[in-house]
Design a protein around this motif. Structure first.
Motif, PDB file in Angstrom:
ATOM      1  N   LEU A  48       0.800  -1.222   0.000  1.00  0.00           N
ATOM      2  CA  LEU A  48       0.000   0.000   0.000  1.00  0.00           C
ATOM      3  C   LEU A  48       0.834   1.273   0.000  1.00  0.00           C
ATOM      4  CD1 LEU A  48      -2.777  -1.144   2.486  1.00  0.00           C
ATOM      5  CD2 LEU A  48      -3.170  -0.419   0.119  1.00  0.00           C
ATOM      6  N   GLN A  49       2.142   1.162   0.164  1.00  0.00           N
ATOM      7  CA  GLN A  49       2.991   2.351   0.113  1.00  0.00           C
ATOM      8  C   GLN A  49       2.931   2.957  -1.283  1.00  0.00           C
ATOM      9  OE1 GLN A  49       6.894   1.040   1.319  1.00  0.00           O
ATOM     10  NE2 GLN A  49       6.139   0.162   3.226  1.00  0.00           N
ATOM     11  N   GLN A  50       2.479   4.179  -1.386  1.00  0.00           N
ATOM     12  CA  GLN A  50       2.399   4.901  -2.655  1.00  0.00           C
ATOM     13  C   GLN A  50       1.427   4.260  -3.651  1.00  0.00           C
ATOM     14  OE1 GLN A  50       4.167   7.763  -2.974  1.00  0.00           O
ATOM     15  NE2 GLN A  50       5.187   7.505  -1.018  1.00  0.00           N
ATOM     16  N   THR A  51       0.530   3.394  -3.191  1.00  0.00           N
ATOM     17  CA  THR A  51      -0.353   2.658  -4.095  1.00  0.00           C
ATOM     18  C   THR A  51      -1.753   2.600  -3.495  1.00  0.00           C
ATOM     19  OG1 THR A  51       1.564   1.268  -4.639  1.00  0.00           O
ATOM     20  CG2 THR A  51      -0.555   0.551  -5.471  1.00  0.00           C
ATOM     21  N   THR A  52      -2.780   2.632  -4.332  1.00  0.00           N
ATOM     22  CA  THR A  52      -4.155   2.639  -3.848  1.00  0.00           C
ATOM     23  C   THR A  52      -4.618   1.251  -3.417  1.00  0.00           C
ATOM     24  OG1 THR A  52      -5.109   2.208  -6.030  1.00  0.00           O
ATOM     25  CG2 THR A  52      -4.686   4.518  -5.446  1.00  0.00           C
ATOM     26  N   VAL A  53      -5.619   1.232  -2.562  1.00  0.00           N
ATOM     27  CA  VAL A  53      -6.215  -0.032  -2.121  1.00  0.00           C
ATOM     28  C   VAL A  53      -6.743  -0.808  -3.323  1.00  0.00           C
ATOM     29  CG1 VAL A  53      -8.186  -1.026  -0.883  1.00  0.00           C
ATOM     30  CG2 VAL A  53      -6.756   0.716   0.227  1.00  0.00           C
ATOM     31  N   ALA A  54      -7.397  -0.118  -4.247  1.00  0.00           N
ATOM     32  CA  ALA A  54      -7.972  -0.798  -5.416  1.00  0.00           C
ATOM     33  C   ALA A  54      -6.898  -1.516  -6.227  1.00  0.00           C
ATOM     34  CB  ALA A  54      -8.717   0.206  -6.292  1.00  0.00           C
ATOM     35  N   ALA A  55      -5.739  -0.873  -6.386  1.00  0.00           N
ATOM     36  CA  ALA A  55      -4.660  -1.486  -7.163  1.00  0.00           C
ATOM     37  C   ALA A  55      -4.017  -2.644  -6.422  1.00  0.00           C
ATOM     38  CB  ALA A  55      -3.603  -0.435  -7.497  1.00  0.00           C
TER      39      ALA A  55
END
Length: 362
Positions: A48-55
């Motif tokens: 989740l670092q720098q990234t969305t939950v959806a991705a």
């Protein structure tokens, strides 16, 4: 609102509105005795670092199917881990993920440390991740502050100091608010509040359990918080990518990048260095080996954290006879390319090279 009352109010809201996430133990199940798996919490926090939950959801499920425990991840080949991570970005996370799994399996007997201090000793785990694992997985009292938490508390307490200078104050406020009982659920509750109610644009203040205590609720000021220091303009770098295709089988020549640095250990098509002063008009002269290179129309555009990239794409169709002068290279058959550890920018380069030219183009 006193901190104890604020925590109680938010936890009551969270018990009803917690997001169902594949790595999360619901508040109801926690109250019935189910304990979070530190491995799943750690894996999700790194992703989740720098990234969305959806991705992240699909990647998390792929990883946990392939490697359901930290021991199985430690036993995996690094190349396989990099392939599974391909497309998620920030590839140093994947390298550190493998190093951390090796350390936990080897040094800690497969059990994650349960304190921030010990967690910080593990590869790839910084202050935020250590606090999140300690709190969510082990119910340790810690101040967990991500982007959602920064937004919620900046508004709740009207903190107008721009980020990142406001971080110490926000962290202190989060520490004061976090209760001794259910600190893990509280941390996730603040994150959920920011993700679903106290959103960056048009926050749903009337649905917020902290509305009466919020210093900016319902005002135009809410959307301006948290304030951020002006971003530096990103430079643009240029380069060229050379896609060699076996005219008989459609296989593509790939190679592995050096283990350290940007995209370290990932797979790429051969190419040039990337720089702001790269001479695009003479790019063909930088081909990795002699071949009938043809420049494709247009260019590939990609943005990294610190710079924009523009790639000129060349393609050559030839007979695949070895890997001409390239180290750590191989021919990848069409049905294997999807599973290669290709970062997004390289997938763009391949797509541009393999796409047929439109009539009248070129």
């Amino acid at each position: 609102m006193p901190p104890a009352s604020a925590a109680e109010t938010l936890l009551s809201w969270y018990d009803r509105h917690a997001r169902p996430l594949p790595w999360r133990v619901s508040p109801r199940n926690r109250q019935q005795g189910e304990v979070p798996d530190p491995y799943r919490i750690w894996l999700s926090e790194v992703m989740l670092q720098q990234t969305t939950v959806a991705a992240v959801k699909a990647y998390f499920e792929k990883f946990t199917r392939a490697w359901p425990t930290v021991e199985t991840l430690a036993a995996a080949a690094e190349e396989d881990v990099m392939k599974a991570w391909a497309g998620l970005g920030y590839y140093s996370r994947a390298r550190n993920l493998k190093k951390c799994a090796d350390t936990v399996a080897g040094k800690y007997g497969g059990r994650f440390p349960d304190t921030e201090e010990e967690l910080l000793k593990l590869p790839g785990i910084g202050p935020y991740t250590a606090a999140a694992i300690a709190t969510i997985a082990f119910d340790r009292h810690a101040a967990v502050v991500d982007g959602n938490v920064e937004r919620v508390l900046s508004r709740l307490f009207r903190i107008e100091t721009p980020l990142p200078d406001a971080k110490p104050e926000i962290r202190a406020k989060m520490g004061d608010l976090t209760p001794q009982a259910r600190p893990g659920d509280f941390a996730q509750a603040v994150m959920d509040l920011g993700a679903t109610v106290c959103t960056p644009r048009r926050p749903a203040c009337v649905l917020c359990p902290w509305m009466s205590a919020c210093a900016v609720q319902g005002s135009a000021l809410a959307e301006s918080l948290p304030r951020k220091a002006p971003k530096k303009e990103k430079p643009t770098r240029y380069g060229a990518a050379f896609v060699a295709v076996d005219r008989n089988t459609g296989a593509v020549l790939l190679r592995r990048r050096p283990p350290s640095g940007l995209l370290g250990g990932m797979t790429e098509v051969p190419g040039t260095h990337w720089s702001e002063d790269f001479d695009r008009s003479a790019a063909a002269q930088d081909a990795p080996f002699p071949a009938p290179w043809t420049q494709k129309t247009g260019e590939v555009k990609h943005t990294f954290t610190h710079f924009h990239l523009r790639l000129t794409i060349f393609r050559a169709d030839l007979e695949a006879t070895g890997t001409p002068g390239l180290e750590d290279a191989w021919w990848s058959a069409p049905d294997r390319i999807e599973g290669e550890a290709l970062p997004t920018v390289m997938r763009k380069a391949l797509a541009a090279a393999l796409e047929p030219e439109r009539p009248g183009s070129g």
